[in-house]
Design an enzyme around this catalytic site. Structure first.
Site, PDB file in Angstrom:
ATOM      1  N   ASN A   9     -13.704   6.483   4.976  1.00  0.00           N
ATOM      2  CA  ASN A   9     -13.889   5.462   6.007  1.00  0.00           C
ATOM      3  C   ASN A   9     -12.933   5.613   7.189  1.00  0.00           C
ATOM      4  OD1 ASN A   9     -16.039   4.183   4.723  1.00  0.00           O
ATOM      5  ND2 ASN A   9     -14.691   2.859   3.528  1.00  0.00           N
ATOM      6  N   ASP A  51      -6.159  11.462   2.816  1.00  0.00           N
ATOM      7  CA  ASP A  51      -6.423  11.697   1.405  1.00  0.00           C
ATOM      8  C   ASP A  51      -7.862  12.168   1.234  1.00  0.00           C
ATOM      9  OD1 ASP A  51      -7.076   8.877   2.202  1.00  0.00           O
ATOM     10  OD2 ASP A  51      -8.010   8.867   0.225  1.00  0.00           O
ATOM     11  N   ASN A 105     -10.048   1.355   7.652  1.00  0.00           N
ATOM     12  CA  ASN A 105     -11.421   1.360   8.155  1.00  0.00           C
ATOM     13  C   ASN A 105     -11.528   1.250   9.670  1.00  0.00           C
ATOM     14  OD1 ASN A 105     -11.941   1.390   5.440  1.00  0.00           O
ATOM     15  ND2 ASN A 105     -13.129  -0.500   5.399  1.00  0.00           N
ATOM     16  N   TYR A 146       0.812  -1.229   0.000  1.00  0.00           N
ATOM     17  CA  TYR A 146       0.000   0.000   0.000  1.00  0.00           C
ATOM     18  C   TYR A 146       0.842   1.274   0.000  1.00  0.00           C
ATOM     19  CZ  TYR A 146      -3.722  -3.229   1.383  1.00  0.00           C
ATOM     20  OH  TYR A 146      -4.622  -4.260   1.430  1.00  0.00           O
ATOM     21  N   HIS A 202      -4.537   6.189  -0.984  1.00  0.00           N
ATOM     22  CA  HIS A 202      -5.060   6.127   0.383  1.00  0.00           C
ATOM     23  C   HIS A 202      -3.968   6.313   1.435  1.00  0.00           C
ATOM     24  CE1 HIS A 202      -9.062   5.769   1.697  1.00  0.00           C
ATOM     25  NE2 HIS A 202      -9.147   4.484   1.950  1.00  0.00           N
TER      26      HIS A 202
END
Length: 204
Positions: free
Chosen positions: A120, A99, A74, A22, A27
């Site tokens: 989220n 973001d 989340n 990631y 994100h």
């Protein structure tokens, strides 16, 4: 009174997902921004505490805890809420960097309160703080390429070099922005550092 015994008076949180897969995704710009900000304060964010990678530092004469939650986006609020309870930090002293797909690439928006805007990670933070009255710094990553594209595919997609260059142009403004927010000068921070991206110069 807050943080008097611990020395931590503010939390500065960058949102993202843990793991190398990631690292350069849209994100995770909160992680990248947090690393830059902590580096500007001569702080390394590497100690695992409160379900986050953390580092203690000082901003504008106040003790801060820099945080990169490791709970996945989340569930970011689990980490933030745990640290807030431990240090007895009120929501107004928690600054969150994230973001934002509703802002064009390279834009930056500061807000002192408000809704999660469909994000989220921010939703989770607000749920665990039971408040939306915390400052946040939003970094624009742009909208989906087309309407029927899955939003998760967009935010978990990687930046192009040009997009990351545009976004990282905001990084030098992070420390003065946070200094103003810590000083309670949210309106001044918004007036001075809310910005739209610089338009790319045409090739000649």
């Amino acid at each position: 009174m807050f943080g008097k015994t611990s020395g931590v008076e503010f939390l500065i949180v960058g949102l993202g997902n843990p793991g190398s897969d990631y690292e350069m995704t849209r994100h995770n710009i909160g992680f990248r921004a947090l690393d830059f900000l902590a580096g500007a304060c001569n702080t390394e964010v590497r100690r695992l505490k409160h379900m986050a990678l953390t580092g203690r530092g000082t901003v504008a004469g106040h003790g801060v805890l820099f945080m990169k939650p490791q709970t996945y986006m989340n569930r970011s609020g689990e980490s933030v809420g745990d640290a807030a309870r431990f240090y007895k930090i009120p929501p107004e002293h928690i600054i969150v960097i994230s973001d934002d797909v509703s802002l064009p690439v390279g834009a930056m928006r500061i807000r002192t309160s408000g809704s999660a805007g469909g994000h989220n990670g921010l939703k989770s933070v607000q749920e665990h703080l039971s408040s939306d009255r915390y400052p946040r710094i939003k970094l624009g990553v742009g909208e989906k390429a087309h309407a029927d594209m899955d939003l998760a595919d967009h935010v978990l997609g990687k930046f192009s070099p040009e997009d990351f260059r545009l976004i990282s142009e905001n990084f030098p403004s992070l420390l003065p922005t946070v200094e103003l927010l810590i000083a309670g000068e949210g309106e001044k921070a918004m007036a001075k550092y809310n910005r739209s991206p610089q338009k790319k110069r045409p090739e000649v």
